[in-house]
Design an enzyme around this catalytic site. Structure first.
Site, PDB file in Angstrom:
ATOM      1  N   ASP A 290     -14.208 -41.146  41.537  1.00 51.87           N
ATOM      2  CA  ASP A 290     -13.938 -40.185  42.595  1.00 51.87           C
ATOM      3  C   ASP A 290     -13.160 -40.879  43.720  1.00 51.87           C
ATOM      4  O   ASP A 290     -13.397 -42.041  44.031  1.00 51.87           O
ATOM      5  CB  ASP A 290     -15.270 -39.625  43.131  1.00 51.87           C
ATOM      6  CG  ASP A 290     -15.086 -38.353  43.904  1.00 51.87           C
ATOM      7  OD1 ASP A 290     -14.506 -37.403  43.345  1.00 51.87           O
ATOM      8  OD2 ASP A 290     -15.525 -38.289  45.067  1.00 51.87           O
ATOM      9  N   GLU A 337      -9.428 -40.094  39.734  1.00 51.83           N
ATOM     10  CA  GLU A 337      -9.360 -38.841  40.485  1.00 51.83           C
ATOM     11  C   GLU A 337      -8.281 -39.051  41.543  1.00 51.83           C
ATOM     12  O   GLU A 337      -8.538 -39.566  42.627  1.00 51.83           O
ATOM     13  CB  GLU A 337     -10.719 -38.510  41.105  1.00 51.83           C
ATOM     14  CG  GLU A 337     -10.782 -37.133  41.760  1.00 51.83           C
ATOM     15  CD  GLU A 337     -10.389 -37.159  43.217  1.00 51.83           C
ATOM     16  OE1 GLU A 337      -9.245 -36.754  43.539  1.00 51.83           O
ATOM     17  OE2 GLU A 337     -11.206 -37.585  44.038  1.00 51.83           O
ATOM     18  N   ASP A 389     -15.392 -28.952  43.253  1.00 50.17           N
ATOM     19  CA  ASP A 389     -15.165 -28.535  44.641  1.00 50.17           C
ATOM     20  C   ASP A 389     -14.358 -27.249  44.746  1.00 50.17           C
ATOM     21  O   ASP A 389     -14.199 -26.714  45.841  1.00 50.17           O
ATOM     22  CB  ASP A 389     -14.424 -29.629  45.410  1.00 50.17           C
ATOM     23  CG  ASP A 389     -15.310 -30.812  45.764  1.00 50.17           C
ATOM     24  OD1 ASP A 389     -16.534 -30.619  45.899  1.00 50.17           O
ATOM     25  OD2 ASP A 389     -14.784 -31.931  45.899  1.00 50.17           O
TER      26      ASP A 389
END
Length: 493
Positions: A290, A337, A389
């Site tokens: 991430d 990511e 998200d």
């Protein structure tokens, strides 16, 4: 290159008779349904102990697993729980975190007490602590956190704050509480590894998210202060993490995580970070990093600032770090990511190590010409309709202005995607991409709208992270058609 398909679902969102997905039979069932349908990847969110706002990205530890995932029925089968275990919040529309934790804890304590009566129990706990070097700090941290009513470690009495130094002698009661935390992690690791082995036997590999930062109120920081920019007197961060104003927020995202002391990290051969990633690579087959961009440049916000608007970009020693990591763990598989407004150096770093990046359709698909020329439509990519998200694709499309919806419809038609339901059209489009991995959130596979959104960044409420499936009935009905689509687009032989 073989092109395969994956399914994204947090373990917590799976059905369970105890109100939250765990490592029990429903997770085994989900793996079996997914594999039978032709999925080859199951992406989960971090399994670590949930912190502020129930977010798995603000955990109390980078290594420990949340007790909520413990399968009580397995403990009963082992003879560690004697009486019947009733259903709890089985049909709840959302995950009731606090209530479920309160329900499970007494059973976990009963199972621990039964375990400690067995011959060799203490030796097993000691062996686990030796095997997992993070476990001792975690056991002390969580023991104290429960004693202090879950308050932040910076507010604990001095004796508790200093336990990580190894100079404080535990009372008999504290030793028992410490052993409980170690037993709990040993049990959780054992249950997860059995589930992981079952997935492997089905031909299903696990993709696990690893947050770039750690939470301030965590055993990671408490036991490793020197690796962070922390005020030595107050023990509070001097600088915090986040991102400047972006797609999700006009004032940026002020995450609040303490910043790494990169100079000290480098001096110590990045051991704090390499151990985190290598540890997670034991839990997952593929690690999705991430906020990958922070290995190139990271947004540094003064802790006194109430938003993320004020801050500066700083360069990180990304090449030195990954050279060190890949020397220590040459077989580790990483997904970068790489979302957001990036400078080109981030993508150069990604490509230098041949890490697949991410192509999120909601961000990259606007019209047919962009879709045809977008440089993210390439083999070494992981395609998504949206991440954890984002809105579901249905909700996203329905909120577009009429002109943009029309542009989407015309663009999909020009690319040969049949007319019909927008969710199916988007799924077909993603399957058609060159990306070696096409991963779909289970909410999109179910055709759901905003009621199934998992997280809305930048806010803390009683909705984020609480979506769950009550059963697999609708999923089972849809899977055969999804299998046909995978075959049609060459993702299933």
């Amino acid at each position: 290159m073989e092109r395969v398909t994956g399914i994204l679902s947090p373990v917590a969102s799976l059905p369970s008779r105890h109100g939250i997905g765990d490592f029990g039979k429903e997770s085994y069932r989900f793996a079996e349904l997914s594999a039978k349908a032709g999925f080859r990847l199951w992406q989960v969110l971090p399994l670590n102990p949930l912190g502020y706002g129930h977010s798995p990205y603000q955990p109390f530890s980078s290594y420990a697993i949340d007790e909520l995932y413990c399968d009580l029925d397995a403990l009963k089968e082992e003879g560690l729980i004697k009486g019947d275990i009733p259903d709890f919040a089985k049909d709840s529309a959302k995950i009731l975190y606090e209530e479920i934790r309160d329900f499970k804890l007494p059973y976990l304590h009963e199972a621990f007490a039964s375990f400690m009566k067995k011959r060799g129990a203490a030796k097993k706990l000691e062996d686990f602590r030796k095997e997992e070097e993070w476990a001792t700090a975690w056991g002390l941290f969580m023991m104290n956190k429960r004693k202090e009513f879950l308050r932040s470690w910076t507010t604990w009495e001095k004796r508790r704050q200093r336990m990580n130094e190894g100079k404080v002698v535990l009372t008999p009661e504290e030793k028992d509480d410490f052993d409980f935390e170690i037993w709990l992690q040993m049990t959780l690791y054992s249950q997860w590894r059995k589930l992981l082995e079952h997935c492997h036997a089905l031909g299903l590999r696990i993709v696990g998210d690893v947050p770039f930062y750690v939470g301030h109120d965590s055993s990671d920081v408490w036991a490793n202060l020197e690796y962070f920019l922390i005020d030595p007197k107050t023990k509070e961060p001097t600088f915090i993490a986040g991102v400047p104003p972006d797609y999700f927020s006009a004032t940026g995202q002020r995450w609040g995580n303490p910043m790494y002391n990169w100079d000290y990290l480098e001096m110590k051969d990045f051991s704090f970070l390499t151990k985190r990633l290598i540890g997670n690579a034991k839990l997952y087959d593929i690690v999705r990093l991430d906020h990958f961009r922070a290995f190139d440049t990271y947004w540094k916000i003064p802790a006194s600032c109430p938003t993320a608007i004020e801050g500066v970009w700083n360069e990180a020693p990304g090449y030195k770090f990954f050279d060190t990591l890949l020397k220590e763990a040459p077989g580790i598989e990483i997904i970068a990511e790489d979302l957001g407004d990036l400078r080109k150096e981030v993508l150069v770093l990604r490509d230098h190590y041949d890490f697949p990046g991410m192509n999120v359709v909601q961000f990259t698909f606007h019209d047919a010409e962009i879709a045809k020329t977008d440089d993210r439509d390439r083999e070494n990519m992981v395609a998504y309709l949206g991440t954890h998200d984002n809105q579901t694709i249905r909700a996203y499309y329905e909120e577009l202005p009429e002109g943009e919806r029309k542009a989407w419809d015309e663009a999909l038609s020009s690319l040969g995607i049949p007319e019909g339901d927008i969710t199916e059209r988007a799924i077909r489009y993603e399957l058609s991409l060159k990306a070696k991995y096409a991963i779909f959130a289970v909410q999109d596979l179910l055709g759901l709208g905003d009621e199934a959104r998992l997280n809305k960044p930048g806010i803390v409420d009683d909705v984020n992270w609480t979506w769950r499936m009550k059963d697999y009935e609708e999923l089972e009905e849809r899977l055969p058609h999804l299998t046909d689509l995978m075959k049609e687009y060459g993702r299933l032989q």
